[in-house]
Structures are given as structure tokens and as C-alpha cells.
Design an enzyme around this catalytic site. Structure first.
Site, PDB file in Angstrom:
ATOM      1  N   ASP A 130     -14.950   3.271   6.924  1.00 50.51           N
ATOM      2  CA  ASP A 130     -13.722   4.279   6.462  1.00 50.51           C
ATOM      3  C   ASP A 130     -14.283   5.131   4.975  1.00 50.51           C
ATOM      4  O   ASP A 130     -14.055   6.292   5.050  1.00 50.51           O
ATOM      5  CB  ASP A 130     -12.597   3.418   5.892  1.00 50.51           C
ATOM      6  CG  ASP A 130     -11.647   4.398   5.321  1.00 50.51           C
ATOM      7  OD1 ASP A 130     -11.055   5.446   5.970  1.00 50.51           O
ATOM      8  OD2 ASP A 130     -11.195   4.297   4.016  1.00 50.51           O
ATOM      9  N   HIS A 167       0.658  -1.276  -0.071  1.00 48.77           N
ATOM     10  CA  HIS A 167       0.136   0.049  -0.050  1.00 48.77           C
ATOM     11  C   HIS A 167       0.902   1.195  -0.139  1.00 48.77           C
ATOM     12  O   HIS A 167       1.877   1.270   0.780  1.00 48.77           O
ATOM     13  CB  HIS A 167      -0.856  -0.063   1.011  1.00 48.77           C
ATOM     14  CG  HIS A 167      -1.993   1.021   1.273  1.00 48.77           C
ATOM     15  ND1 HIS A 167      -3.090   0.966   0.686  1.00 48.77           N
ATOM     16  CD2 HIS A 167      -1.718   2.471   1.807  1.00 48.77           C
ATOM     17  CE1 HIS A 167      -3.480   2.346   0.784  1.00 48.77           C
ATOM     18  NE2 HIS A 167      -2.858   2.999   1.512  1.00 48.77           N
ATOM     19  N   SER A 212      -7.452   4.706   8.913  1.00 43.26           N
ATOM     20  CA  SER A 212      -8.069   4.330   7.649  1.00 43.26           C
ATOM     21  C   SER A 212      -7.504   3.381   6.776  1.00 43.26           C
ATOM     22  O   SER A 212      -7.982   2.548   6.062  1.00 43.26           O
ATOM     23  CB  SER A 212      -8.083   5.851   7.005  1.00 43.26           C
ATOM     24  OG  SER A 212      -8.386   5.707   5.859  1.00 43.26           O
ATOM     25  N   LYS A 236      -8.111  -1.167   6.156  1.00 41.76           N
ATOM     26  CA  LYS A 236      -8.616  -1.640   4.881  1.00 41.76           C
ATOM     27  C   LYS A 236      -7.842  -2.732   4.689  1.00 41.76           C
ATOM     28  O   LYS A 236      -8.074  -3.659   4.050  1.00 41.76           O
ATOM     29  CB  LYS A 236      -8.571  -0.473   4.050  1.00 41.76           C
ATOM     30  CG  LYS A 236      -9.681   0.338   3.838  1.00 41.76           C
ATOM     31  CD  LYS A 236      -9.674   1.558   2.801  1.00 41.76           C
ATOM     32  CE  LYS A 236      -8.545   2.880   3.512  1.00 41.76           C
ATOM     33  NZ  LYS A 236      -8.713   3.770   2.919  1.00 41.76           N
ATOM     34  N   ARG A 278     -14.029  13.578   6.098  1.00 38.62           N
ATOM     35  CA  ARG A 278     -12.694  14.260   6.289  1.00 38.62           C
ATOM     36  C   ARG A 278     -12.222  15.065   5.359  1.00 38.62           C
ATOM     37  O   ARG A 278     -12.098  16.007   5.285  1.00 38.62           O
ATOM     38  CB  ARG A 278     -11.635  13.034   6.786  1.00 38.62           C
ATOM     39  CG  ARG A 278     -11.941  12.302   7.982  1.00 38.62           C
ATOM     40  CD  ARG A 278     -10.995  11.190   8.193  1.00 38.62           C
ATOM     41  NE  ARG A 278      -9.374  11.326   7.920  1.00 38.62           N
ATOM     42  CZ  ARG A 278      -8.589  10.814   7.538  1.00 38.62           C
ATOM     43  NH1 ARG A 278      -9.205   9.415   7.118  1.00 38.62           N
ATOM     44  NH2 ARG A 278      -7.367  11.142   7.127  1.00 38.62           N
TER      45      ARG A 278
HETATM   46  N1  URA Z   1      -5.138   6.912   2.223  1.00 36.53           N
HETATM   47  C1  URA Z   1      -6.204   6.429   2.863  1.00 36.53           C
HETATM   48  O1  URA Z   1      -6.684   5.163   2.547  1.00 36.53           O
HETATM   49  N2  URA Z   1      -6.706   6.896   4.105  1.00 36.53           N
HETATM   50  C2  URA Z   1      -6.237   8.186   4.546  1.00 36.53           C
HETATM   51  O2  URA Z   1      -6.664   8.636   5.489  1.00 36.53           O
HETATM   52  C3  URA Z   1      -5.278   8.847   3.906  1.00 36.53           C
HETATM   53  C4  URA Z   1      -4.662   8.268   2.872  1.00 36.53           C
END
Ligand code: URA
Length: 430
Positions: A161, A82, A183, A187, A168
């Protein structure tokens, strides 16, 4: 317990219990807690921060809000990757295929373009016919048979999220270490891999402003991953300058194919190999990604993945009807290229979305011809803008000319990977 009380506790800098966090999150998802109350709490978190125990409780509550993918049907160690988001960041299109060619199983769920940063799903969708909407059975089968799949997250995974991120995004509460860490990691945990390699970016084109903030975020995410029983390693990488030579969806797919054919930008290849090596190390696979690059096995694996997802690369990638050079205004050595300005120029061209529902232009983007360290003379080409109209291409020229900073003195390209973080701490490169 009520929302007002919980907001007040965070406003006053006190620590929440896991029950308070669960109450807030589940109440918000049920519609019992209003957007304005959640927004007030998010802002209080941005200002006051969260303890590690609170961040863990928030992450766990977010994972519990939806489905968790069961990858036990895939033999071997499954490794996910990621990036926290950058400009020209196509490492996912290079590093994971190299790791998969070495024998690592790579189940990867990706995101779309966010603000000025690019999204892997949008890039992949520039390949004619390709789908990123794989149902769990197809996703798992592809990872088992091909070794790698890159798909969109199902709407049933971590709905918390999705809801929180949308709020946000419009309330100035994105840049917060506990909110970003929970966040991303909720995931990744829900996506089911055994191990995770994180690329945490900092600098002008990233959400984290400096290396110290990126190390803090990386540490938080590594500990969240390890706490959930996933071996996790993070690389802290610079994003002051766009990565590689192109910014744009089809343009980045082409650049990834070129890099996998051994014709890549030096820094881009270096970072991709570091990511691939970490993935191999976590999976305890002895093969070397350098060999997969040299032999073309990584490129073959990437093409196999595209084809498995319906991609017909032989039909060609989309090409913008207008391509206009951006000329240097003076002589000099390229000292820096402002990744944020280039990302914003890309956004104007349609590489990403200004509003959630906007379509992206798969062919649009910017190809860098004068990278950091290059010597240019006034009038020479710094970059080529690819756009759907002449007017649009010309509208981003001033922004791009401003993005290139020239120096009278020779410039060396700075290193890209600055630190590695694992459960034992931070190791600085060099
Ligand atoms: N990427 C994400 O998945 N979440 C965030 O809060 C910032 C970047």
C-alpha cells in the site's frame, strides 16, 4: 504471464485472475515491474473498475505483502475505527476513547495528513512528549492495560500500500473505489482487530464526491472486511463543511478535550457518539457511550491514553504566535463552509504537508466562529486564523472568505450521518 499482457487485459475491460494480480503486485514490489507500467495499470483500473473478486484478490495480495499484527494476547473483541479522511475530522479523538471507557478494546493504527485532509498522528503529536511509534509489544500492552492505543503503522505492514499509494498520489489515480477500498481494508485487516467501524466521507472535503459513491465504497469495504472474517460496519457521513469548530493539529486536540468535557459542537458530538455506539455494539459491550461522556470517563480515558504514550498535556498545547480574525464581507446566515477551501487554507498554514518530507506546524489552523446556521453581520468574525506569521495568515484570508457562503434566509444545519452500511445492505438515516 507478463506485465504488458496484464495491463492490456485491464485496458480492454477484462477481469484478472488472483494469480495475475499477485504477479503484478509482487513483481512491482521486487522492482521487476516499472513505475510507469504500474501507473498505466492503475489508470486502467480507475477507468475500467474492478469486480468484487478482483478487489478481494488485490486486498489479500496487499495483506500478504507484509506483516500481520497478532492481537490474540488481548482478551475480548478488539474494535478498530477508520475514517476515509476529512477536514476537521477529530472523531477518532472522541468516539474511540468513549468506547474504550465503556470497556471496548481499541487497537488503532492511524495515518498522517493526506492532501487537504488531516491526520490523527499529526494531531496527537502536537501533545508535548507524545509518541505514536509504539513497537508491537508496547502497543498490545497498552491496549490490554489502558484499553486504547493510537499508533503509526509499522513500515513492515502492507508495504504494497505504501508503494502503490505514493504512485497513485502523483498519477491522478487516488479516486477509485476498488483502489481506495483495497488500500484501506488491507491495512485494517493487517492491523488485526476482530471488528471495524468505518467512517466513509463524501462531499467537497472528501475523496468521494457524493453520497452514492460513498455508499458504493462503504459497501465494498464492508464486504472486504466481512470476507476476511472481521465484522464491519460503515457510516456514510457528509464532509461538505468542516466537522466541528477547528481545523489544525493542536486546535483539534483541544476541541476533542472540550467535547469530551461536554462542551462540544453538536454535530461533532453526535457523530462521535454514533461511532462509539457502533464500536460498543460490535464488541457486545452493554455500557452506554452517552454515560461515558456525561460522567467524564471518556475524557479520563483519552487523557490516560495520551499519558501512556508519553504525552504531557499539562505542559500545554502549542499556540500560534499570530491569530487574526477573518471578517464577513456582508450580512447573512451561513449556508455552507467549503471544506475543501478550508482544508487547502490549512495546508497553506502548515496543518498538513505539500510534500511528503515537509514538517507540519502543530499550532497552525483555523477556528470557526460562525458555523452553518449562524447569523452574521458584515465585519463580524467568521473564523480566526492561527499562523506562524502575519504574512502567512493574511495569505489565506481570500480563500477563507470565499469558503463561507451566506444566504439571506435562515439556514438549518444539515444532518451529518446519512447512512449505515453492514453486510445486509444500506440503511439510510431518517
Ligand atoms: N485512505 C487510504 O488509506 N487509502 C486510500 O486510497 C484513500 C484514503
Amino acid at each position: 504471464m507478463n506485465a504488458l499482457e496484464i495491463i492490456g487485459r485491464k485496458r480492454d475491460g477484462r477481469e484478472h485472475s488472483p494469480e495475475e494480480i499477485e504477479f503484478l503486485l509482487s513483481g512491482y514490489l521486487k522492482g521487476d515491474i516499472a513505475d510507469y507500467q504500474m501507473a498505466a495499470w492503475l489508470m486502467a483500473v480507475c477507468i475500467r473498475g474492478m469486480t468484487r473478486a478482483e478487489t478481494l484478490a488485490l486486498t489479500q495480495a496487499m495483506v500478504r505483502s507484509g506483516e500481520v499484527l497478532d492481537l490474540s494476547g488481548i482478551p475480548g473483541t478488539k474494535v478498530d475505527k477508520h475514517s476515509t479522511g476529512g477536514v476537521g475530522d477529530k472523531v477518532t479523538l472522541i468516539g474511540p476513547p468513549l468506547a474504550a471507557a465503556c470497556g471496548v478494546k481499541v487497537p488503532k493504527l492511524s495515518g498522517r495528513a493526506l492532501a487537504h485532509t488531516g491526520g490523527t498522528l499529526d494531531k496527537l503529536e502536537s501533545v508535548p512528549g507524545l509518541t505514536v511509534d509504539l513497537d508491537p509489544d508496547r502497543f498490545i500492552r497498552q491496549v490490554r492495560e489502558v484499553g486504547i492505543a493510537v499508533a503509526a503503522q509499522s513500515p513492515h505492514m502492507v508495504p504494497a500500500d505504501k508503494a502503490l499509494y505514493a504512485l497513485r498520489d502523483v498519477t491522478g489515480t487516488v479516486p477509485s473505489v476498488p483502489l481506495i477500498a483495497s488500500s484501506v481494508m488491507s491495512k485494517k485487516i493487517a492491523a488485526g482487530a476482530d471488528a471495524i467501524v468505518l467512517d466513509v466521507k463524501f462531499g467537497r472535503g472528501a475523496f468521494m464526491p457524493d453520497v452514492a459513491a460513498a455508499e458504493e465504497l462503504a459497501t465494498e469495504m464492508v464486504l472486504l472486511g466481512e470476507g476476511a472474517g472481521r465484522r464491519t460496519v460503515a457510516l456514510v457521513t457528509a464532509m461538505d463543511t468542516p466537522l466541528g469548530r477547528s481545523v489544525g493539529n493542536a486546535l483539534e486536540v483541544q476541541e476533542a478535550l472540550d467535547a469530551l468535557a461536554g462542551k462540544g459542537d453538536e454535530e461533532l458530538v453526535k457523530v462521535s457518539l454514533v461511532v462509539a455506539r457502533e464500536m460498543c455494539w460490535l464488541a457486545e459491550v452493554g455500557n452506554d457511550p452517552d454515560d461515558a461522556l456525561r460522567s467524564g470517563a471518556g475524557r479520563a480515558k483519552f487523557l490516560e491514553m495520551l499519558a501512556a504514550q508519553g504525552g504531557q498535556i499539562e505542559r500545554g498545547l502549542p499556540v500560534a504566535p499570530v491569530q487574526i480574525p477573518v471578517a464577513a464581507l456582508s450580512d447573512g446566515y451561513v449556508e455552507s463552509i467549503d471544506a475543501l477551501e478550508v482544508g487547502l487554507a490549512g495546508l497553506e498554514l502548515g496543518v498538513g504537508r505539500k510534500k511528503k518530507e515537509d514538517p507540519v506546524d502543530h499550532a497552525a489552523g483555523i477556528v470557526i466562529q460562525a458555523p452553518v446556521g449562524a447569523r452574521v453581520r458584515a465585519g463580524e468574525t467568521l473564523a480566526v486564523v492561527h499562523a506562524r506569521s502575519d504574512e502567512l495568515a493574511r495569505s489565506v484570508m481570500p480563500r477563507l472568505q470565499k469558503a463561507w457562503r451566506l444566504s439571506a434566509r435562515e439556514v438549518k444545519r444539515p444532518p451529518h450521518v446519512l447512512a449505515r452500511v453492514d453486510k445486509d445492505g444500506v440503511t439510510r438515516a431518517g
